[in-house]
Write a protein that holds these residues in place. Structure first.
Motif, PDB file in Angstrom:
ATOM      1  N   GLN A  63       0.717  -1.211   0.039  1.00 20.37           N
ATOM      2  CA  GLN A  63      -0.140   0.252  -0.083  1.00 20.37           C
ATOM      3  C   GLN A  63       0.714   1.314  -0.046  1.00 20.37           C
ATOM      4  OE1 GLN A  63      -2.632  -0.407   3.498  1.00 20.37           O
ATOM      5  NE2 GLN A  63      -3.799  -1.537   2.434  1.00 20.37           N
ATOM      6  N   VAL A  64       2.014   1.170   0.799  1.00 19.42           N
ATOM      7  CA  VAL A  64       2.758   2.226   0.922  1.00 19.42           C
ATOM      8  C   VAL A  64       3.698   2.575  -0.470  1.00 19.42           C
ATOM      9  CG1 VAL A  64       5.052   3.106   2.073  1.00 19.42           C
ATOM     10  CG2 VAL A  64       2.988   2.350   3.378  1.00 19.42           C
ATOM     11  N   ALA A  65       3.845   1.477  -1.050  1.00 16.14           N
ATOM     12  CA  ALA A  65       4.717   1.679  -2.490  1.00 16.14           C
ATOM     13  C   ALA A  65       3.498   2.202  -3.419  1.00 16.14           C
ATOM     14  CB  ALA A  65       5.138   0.627  -2.873  1.00 16.14           C
ATOM     15  N   GLU A  66       2.458   1.666  -3.371  1.00 14.30           N
ATOM     16  CA  GLU A  66       1.573   2.133  -4.547  1.00 14.30           C
ATOM     17  C   GLU A  66       0.963   3.568  -4.078  1.00 14.30           C
ATOM     18  OE1 GLU A  66      -3.306   1.143  -5.539  1.00 14.30           O
ATOM     19  OE2 GLU A  66      -1.811  -0.321  -4.606  1.00 14.30           O
ATOM     20  N   LYS A  67       0.921   4.122  -2.865  1.00 17.06           N
ATOM     21  CA  LYS A  67       0.718   5.425  -2.534  1.00 17.06           C
ATOM     22  C   LYS A  67       1.704   6.513  -3.066  1.00 17.06           C
ATOM     23  CE  LYS A  67      -0.522   8.302   1.313  1.00 17.06           C
ATOM     24  NZ  LYS A  67      -0.902   8.447   2.782  1.00 17.06           N
ATOM     25  N   GLY A  68       3.178   5.875  -2.809  1.00 22.89           N
ATOM     26  CA  GLY A  68       4.172   6.738  -3.117  1.00 22.89           C
ATOM     27  C   GLY A  68       4.166   6.761  -4.800  1.00 22.89           C
ATOM     28  N   ARG A  69       3.879   5.673  -5.389  1.00 25.77           N
ATOM     29  CA  ARG A  69       3.597   5.888  -7.081  1.00 25.77           C
ATOM     30  C   ARG A  69       2.597   6.711  -7.296  1.00 25.77           C
ATOM     31  NH1 ARG A  69       2.012   0.723  -8.092  1.00 25.77           N
ATOM     32  NH2 ARG A  69       3.088  -0.244  -6.521  1.00 25.77           N
ATOM     33  N   LEU A  70       1.468   6.834  -6.775  1.00 27.53           N
ATOM     34  CA  LEU A  70       0.419   7.787  -7.045  1.00 27.53           C
ATOM     35  C   LEU A  70       0.777   9.141  -6.688  1.00 27.53           C
ATOM     36  CD1 LEU A  70      -2.768   5.959  -5.666  1.00 27.53           C
ATOM     37  CD2 LEU A  70      -1.898   6.315  -7.987  1.00 27.53           C
ATOM     38  N   ILE A  71       1.494   9.440  -5.734  1.00 32.80           N
ATOM     39  CA  ILE A  71       2.021  10.864  -5.298  1.00 32.80           C
ATOM     40  C   ILE A  71       3.094  11.420  -6.677  1.00 32.80           C
ATOM     41  CG2 ILE A  71       3.387  12.117  -3.724  1.00 32.80           C
ATOM     42  CD1 ILE A  71       2.074  10.704  -1.207  1.00 32.80           C
ATOM     43  N   LYS A  72       4.040  10.578  -6.764  1.00 34.22           N
ATOM     44  CA  LYS A  72       4.829  10.867  -7.787  1.00 34.22           C
ATOM     45  C   LYS A  72       4.273  11.027  -9.075  1.00 34.22           C
ATOM     46  CE  LYS A  72       9.321   8.864  -9.596  1.00 34.22           C
ATOM     47  NZ  LYS A  72      10.252   7.900  -9.761  1.00 34.22           N
ATOM     48  N   GLN A  73       3.202  10.306  -9.524  1.00 35.58           N
ATOM     49  CA  GLN A  73       2.468  10.327 -10.816  1.00 35.58           C
ATOM     50  C   GLN A  73       1.733  11.966 -10.491  1.00 35.58           C
ATOM     51  OE1 GLN A  73      -0.301   7.655 -11.542  1.00 35.58           O
ATOM     52  NE2 GLN A  73      -0.807   8.158 -13.624  1.00 35.58           N
ATOM     53  N   TYR A  74       1.175  12.249  -9.511  1.00 35.04           N
ATOM     54  CA  TYR A  74       0.401  13.327  -9.379  1.00 35.04           C
ATOM     55  C   TYR A  74       1.540  14.638  -9.481  1.00 35.04           C
ATOM     56  CZ  TYR A  74      -2.244  17.080  -6.950  1.00 35.04           C
ATOM     57  OH  TYR A  74      -2.810  18.311  -6.785  1.00 35.04           O
TER      58      TYR A  74
END
Length: 172
Positions: A63-74
């Motif tokens: 979940q943390v890795a996915e959240k990090g990817r979403l933030i980076k994409q945003y």
């Protein structure tokens, strides 16, 4: 005495057990019944707390890795959007900075200012009274004691008042 020794000897023989064999028989030995065979035990699947914790931790890390990817994409999307806005702003400013001819002013009708229609301001007299909290304790006088600015010249200073008080004490 012989009798006593004989009795003691017999008692000792009775105390010692004599091994006696089984009786001789002609019968065939009996077959013993076999006990029933137990089924094989099936092991129970153990659930260790450490295994459960490892699974939960793996889910959390995912979940943390996915959240990090979403933030980076945003962030990348926002930077791209901001870059586009800046480029549009630069294009707009370049269009505005093109020098254009301005209209010539009219010199045949000169500007004549008009007189104001507002009434003039009515002046007020200033208040020369010092606020009570800003005065020295021995020099306090109310604004009512002063009738006008002419009396300010005749007011004794705090040093003069202190000297007068000192002289009055010495004379008494």
């Amino acid at each position: 005495m012989k009798k006593i020794q004989k009795l003691v000897g017999e008692e000792e023989k009775l105390r010692m057990p004599i091994a006696q064999g089984l009786p001789w028989t002609t019968d065939e030995p009996k077959c013993l019944i076999k006990p029933p065979v137990k089924k094989n035990t099936i092991p129970i699947d153990l659930k260790l707390h450490s295994d459960i914790r490892a699974m939960e931790r793996a889910r959390f890390a995912h979940q943390v890795a996915e959240k990090g990817r979403l933030i980076k994409q945003y962030k990348m999307e926002r930077e791209r959007q901001q870059k586009l806005e800046e480029e549009e702003e630069i294009k707009r400013l370049r269009k505005e900075l093109i020098p254009k001819a301005q209209l010539m002013p009219y010199f045949d009708r000169p500007f004549v200012p008009r007189r104001s229609e507002k009434q003039p301001t009515v002046p007020r007299e200033p208040k020369f009274c010092i606020p009570r909290h800003k005065t020295i304790k021995c020099c306090r006088m109310s604004c009512n004691d002063m009738s006008g600015p002419s009396q300010l010249q005749h007011l004794p200073s705090s040093v003069e008042k202190a000297e007068a008080l000192y002289k009055n004490r010495i004379l008494q």
